[in-house]
Scaffold this active site. Sequence first.
Site: not given
Length: 420
Positions: A163, A231, A349
């Site tokens: 990711e 995350h 993000c």
Amino acid sequence: MSVIEINFDGIIGPSHNYAGLSLGNLASARNAGAVSHPRAAALQGIEKMRGNIRLGLRQGIFLPQWRPDSAWLARLGVDVGNADPHIRAAAMSASSMWAANAATVSPASDTADGRTHLTIANLVTMPHRSHEWPQTLAQLRVAFSDARAFAVHDPIPAPFGDEGAANHMRLSQSHDQAGVEVFVYGRSGSAFPARQHVEASKAIARIHGLDPARTLFVQQSEEAIAAGAFHNDVVAVANEHILFAHEQAFADKDRFYADLRAALPAVEIVEVPASAVSLSDAIASYLFNAQLVTLPDGAGMALILPTEAQQVPAVWRWLEGMIAGNGPIRRLVPVDVRQSMANGGGPACLRLRVVADPADIDPRFLVDEARLDGIARIVAGYWPERIAPDDLGDTRLIAQIEQSWLTLVDHLQLSGDLSI
């Protein structure tokens, strides 16, 4: 020009909606089915970028992806008209706005061949994101096309989930010096699926030609994942020689801290104790999903964080105490990215950090305030004002989303380079 850190933000796309597709992302689940506001979302993101430029930082952009992803639907044997609602929503997802998941980046000073390496994230653990990488790869191959300075790699093959930079940190004495790269992975069997697999992280380190002595692989704590830290960048962030993290971010923090200090003796660890800020408060406020940046002219570091952090008393109290001290983080910069936050994505993000010489990058992906003004005008004129869940199959909305993308790409003079 010299090597500097450039933050590439994803422009929030015209199909931005709240379908609750991200398992383990508490904000995404909480707001599933709500009405989204794509125009406001994109303008909020642009204002964040504008604020960074005013701080003296260099700013880049990535474009939204073409939606709906008809090619992906065709491989499933459907189209947007007859797909099941969850498949249609996945094809319409605007989650590429979170550029931290675009790729993992290793600067030239860390790699064996002296080039900056970028490996596109495969995002295979989430169906709505698993089809992003081809369009991401196309953009990055245009933006970083100078093969003397950059190497852009295909994704790590499935089933090893990757990711991107959301699970990767780099620490160094300064951006232009060799650093220590930290890959954070999850362990299967936690409360939610492990999105970053250690096998993917190790493969990226090999492909980038990193020095094993300056490369660390660290397990994220199961408590953090279970609490909603899907995350690592929800519980930790690093910049130059500073690691800013929650006490419960890592499975074996003592070993990690010892290994990090051995590899980078100058490291300074700013740890927020659980007794002062709980994991739930840290995740609700996205305290750590912030941009920790070095201000120009020796002004120290600033933490660019969501306005939600001001609304959680324990978080804001701790931050004010930190700033009052003599620590390395000298300034708090709250920003309004509420539309992104409602889908579980804060300031960190929305951006991918790249340490490079701006002169080596395609200038169409770099912005100043004037270029942001032009993008904002297109957003204001073309992006949908609102999207309700039942709107995703509306042919008029789809036509508006497609026209919005075409207009922006044409404005940025990229229509000849980015195919649908």
